[in-house]
Design an enzyme around this catalytic site. Sequence first.
Site, PDB file in Angstrom:
ATOM      1  N   TYR A   1      33.889  41.649  42.065  1.00  0.00           N
ATOM      2  CA  TYR A   1      33.554  43.016  41.662  1.00  0.00           C
ATOM      3  C   TYR A   1      34.114  43.323  40.284  1.00  0.00           C
ATOM      4  O   TYR A   1      34.919  42.578  39.732  1.00  0.00           O
ATOM      5  CB  TYR A   1      34.068  44.020  42.684  1.00  0.00           C
ATOM      6  CG  TYR A   1      35.570  44.272  42.658  1.00  0.00           C
ATOM      7  CD1 TYR A   1      36.461  43.333  43.150  1.00  0.00           C
ATOM      8  CD2 TYR A   1      36.099  45.456  42.136  1.00  0.00           C
ATOM      9  CE1 TYR A   1      37.841  43.568  43.129  1.00  0.00           C
ATOM     10  CE2 TYR A   1      37.464  45.703  42.125  1.00  0.00           C
ATOM     11  CZ  TYR A   1      38.330  44.754  42.620  1.00  0.00           C
ATOM     12  OH  TYR A   1      39.676  44.987  42.595  1.00  0.00           O
TER      13      TYR A   1
ATOM     14  N   ARG B   1      25.484  33.015  59.376  1.00  0.00           N
ATOM     15  CA  ARG B   1      26.923  32.813  59.161  1.00  0.00           C
ATOM     16  C   ARG B   1      27.315  31.350  59.296  1.00  0.00           C
ATOM     17  O   ARG B   1      27.129  30.729  60.349  1.00  0.00           O
ATOM     18  CB  ARG B   1      27.741  33.661  60.148  1.00  0.00           C
ATOM     19  CG  ARG B   1      29.236  33.647  59.831  1.00  0.00           C
ATOM     20  CD  ARG B   1      30.019  34.579  60.741  1.00  0.00           C
ATOM     21  NE  ARG B   1      31.431  34.601  60.371  1.00  0.00           N
ATOM     22  CZ  ARG B   1      32.317  33.661  60.721  1.00  0.00           C
ATOM     23  NH1 ARG B   1      31.920  32.638  61.456  1.00  0.00           N
ATOM     24  NH2 ARG B   1      33.575  33.737  60.334  1.00  0.00           N
TER      25      ARG B   1
ATOM     26  N   HIS C   1      30.513  28.946  57.130  1.00  0.00           N
ATOM     27  CA  HIS C   1      31.490  29.050  56.041  1.00  0.00           C
ATOM     28  C   HIS C   1      31.009  28.382  54.747  1.00  0.00           C
ATOM     29  O   HIS C   1      31.226  28.899  53.667  1.00  0.00           O
ATOM     30  CB  HIS C   1      32.829  28.435  56.446  1.00  0.00           C
ATOM     31  CG  HIS C   1      33.589  29.253  57.446  1.00  0.00           C
ATOM     32  ND1 HIS C   1      33.105  29.516  58.703  1.00  0.00           N
ATOM     33  CD2 HIS C   1      34.789  29.857  57.363  1.00  0.00           C
ATOM     34  CE1 HIS C   1      33.991  30.250  59.365  1.00  0.00           C
ATOM     35  NE2 HIS C   1      35.020  30.482  58.570  1.00  0.00           N
TER      36      HIS C   1
ATOM     37  N   GLU D   1      52.038  41.764  39.255  1.00  0.00           N
ATOM     38  CA  GLU D   1      51.199  42.906  38.855  1.00  0.00           C
ATOM     39  C   GLU D   1      51.152  43.893  40.001  1.00  0.00           C
ATOM     40  O   GLU D   1      51.731  43.659  41.066  1.00  0.00           O
ATOM     41  CB  GLU D   1      49.783  42.423  38.497  1.00  0.00           C
ATOM     42  CG  GLU D   1      49.052  41.805  39.672  1.00  0.00           C
ATOM     43  CD  GLU D   1      47.645  41.322  39.332  1.00  0.00           C
ATOM     44  OE1 GLU D   1      47.007  41.892  38.436  1.00  0.00           O
ATOM     45  OE2 GLU D   1      47.187  40.374  40.003  1.00  0.00           O
TER      46      GLU D   1
ATOM     47  N   LEU E   1      45.504  39.225  37.464  1.00  0.00           N
ATOM     48  CA  LEU E   1      44.191  39.527  36.910  1.00  0.00           C
ATOM     49  C   LEU E   1      44.380  39.876  35.426  1.00  0.00           C
ATOM     50  O   LEU E   1      45.281  40.650  35.081  1.00  0.00           O
ATOM     51  CB  LEU E   1      43.561  40.715  37.630  1.00  0.00           C
ATOM     52  CG  LEU E   1      42.162  41.036  37.138  1.00  0.00           C
ATOM     53  CD1 LEU E   1      41.156  40.008  37.667  1.00  0.00           C
ATOM     54  CD2 LEU E   1      41.732  42.425  37.563  1.00  0.00           C
TER      55      LEU E   1
HETATM   56  N1  PDD Z   1      41.688  47.295  39.632  1.00  0.00           N
HETATM   57  N2  PDD Z   1      45.291  43.869  38.612  1.00  0.00           N
HETATM   58  C1  PDD Z   1      44.625  44.113  39.763  1.00  0.00           C
HETATM   59  C2  PDD Z   1      45.046  43.409  41.016  1.00  0.00           C
HETATM   60  C3  PDD Z   1      43.547  45.025  39.763  1.00  0.00           C
HETATM   61  O1  PDD Z   1      42.874  45.264  40.893  1.00  0.00           O
HETATM   62  C4  PDD Z   1      43.193  45.690  38.548  1.00  0.00           C
HETATM   63  C5  PDD Z   1      42.046  46.653  38.474  1.00  0.00           C
HETATM   64  C6  PDD Z   1      43.931  45.393  37.393  1.00  0.00           C
HETATM   65  C7  PDD Z   1      43.604  46.026  36.060  1.00  0.00           C
HETATM   66  O2  PDD Z   1      42.391  45.546  35.541  1.00  0.00           O
HETATM   67  P1  PDD Z   1      41.497  46.457  34.562  1.00  0.00           P
HETATM   68  O3  PDD Z   1      42.385  46.891  33.467  1.00  0.00           O
HETATM   69  O4  PDD Z   1      40.417  45.526  34.106  1.00  0.00           O
HETATM   70  O5  PDD Z   1      40.979  47.597  35.395  1.00  0.00           O
HETATM   71  C8  PDD Z   1      44.953  44.473  37.461  1.00  0.00           C
HETATM   72  C9  PDD Z   1      40.486  48.087  39.721  1.00  0.00           C
HETATM   73  C10 PDD Z   1      40.466  49.261  38.809  1.00  0.00           C
HETATM   74  C11 PDD Z   1      40.231  48.448  41.177  1.00  0.00           C
HETATM   75  O6  PDD Z   1      40.407  47.554  42.011  1.00  0.00           O
HETATM   76  O7  PDD Z   1      39.866  49.575  41.470  1.00  0.00           O
END
Ligand code: PDD
Length: 285
Positions: A33, A100, A102, A182, A207
């Site tokens: 996503y 379904r 895997h 994070e 991420l």
């Molecule tokens: N989340 N780390 C994680 C685990 C995240 O889910 C997100 C973003 C970020 C920041 O990424 P960005 O700056 O590209 O939004 C870091 C989104 C907003 C969400 O899951 O709603």
Amino acid sequence: MSRIAYVNGRYLPLRDAAVNVEDRGYQFSDGVYEVCEVRAGQLIDERRHLDRLAYSLKELRIAMPMTPGALGVILREVVRRNRVHWGIVYLQVTRGVSRRDHAFPPPGTRPSLVVTARNLDLAHSERMAAEGIAVITLPDNRWERVDIKSVSLLPNVLAKQAAREQGAREAWFVDKDGRVTEGSSSNAWIVTGDGKVITRHVDHGILKGITRTVLIDVIAAQGLALEERAFTVDESYRAREAFVTSASQIVMPVVRIDGRSVGNGAPGLVATALRREFHRFTETA
Ligand code: PDD
């Protein structure tokens, strides 16, 4: 006004927008996503988000459902139909619908594409930024490829809920060596006593946030010193400032970590300035 979602080629009222029960996103979290900020009705950093989408899909060997240009048209149409002024657009691609099993479905199975968008409360976000948020820390129990923006978010869901139950807005994941990776839905940052801005280096363990990427340009333009390295929970307790970044929160000051005040307990000057300047460095189509 009823909200509208895009589902596999059709724009539908949200109540009629549904995916097949054998969609692999539903059965296996087999999908990825993106979340993009919408500001004054415009998509922020669409190109970077679609580049990261292509990366996530490639790593999981899922085909791009259509060209980035065509995806952009749908994103903008969903934003328009939902009259989003400030908010987010959400895009999800899964490996498609198949009986379904895997292992990957037969060649030719079409990826599924869902797009939704909604307004967020800008005044509320600004109030939160003026007050700052609390975070808690907990062990990072995710898989080793969280650089892929997968919809498989169970550890993140549980972490966010733990934060809520402790009166905090975000949970920071901590690796086996006591270093912050994070947030459950954001990147984590601190500002040290001597003014250095620190955020964890990118590899498979976090991420690569788009907000993070853009903010690095803002930091450089402000002449601040940046270090991309891991920091410990202990270092975060002693930090002058802390904040998180994500598409929906932009730069959100953190004023409490595990119940301890950060700095003087108020949003820091660096975080506040970075939040204020941020959109001078983003791209709008
Ligand atoms: N989340 N780390 C994680 C685990 C995240 O889910 C997100 C973003 C970020 C920041 O990424 P960005 O700056 O590209 O939004 C870091 C989104 C907003 C969400 O899951 O709603």
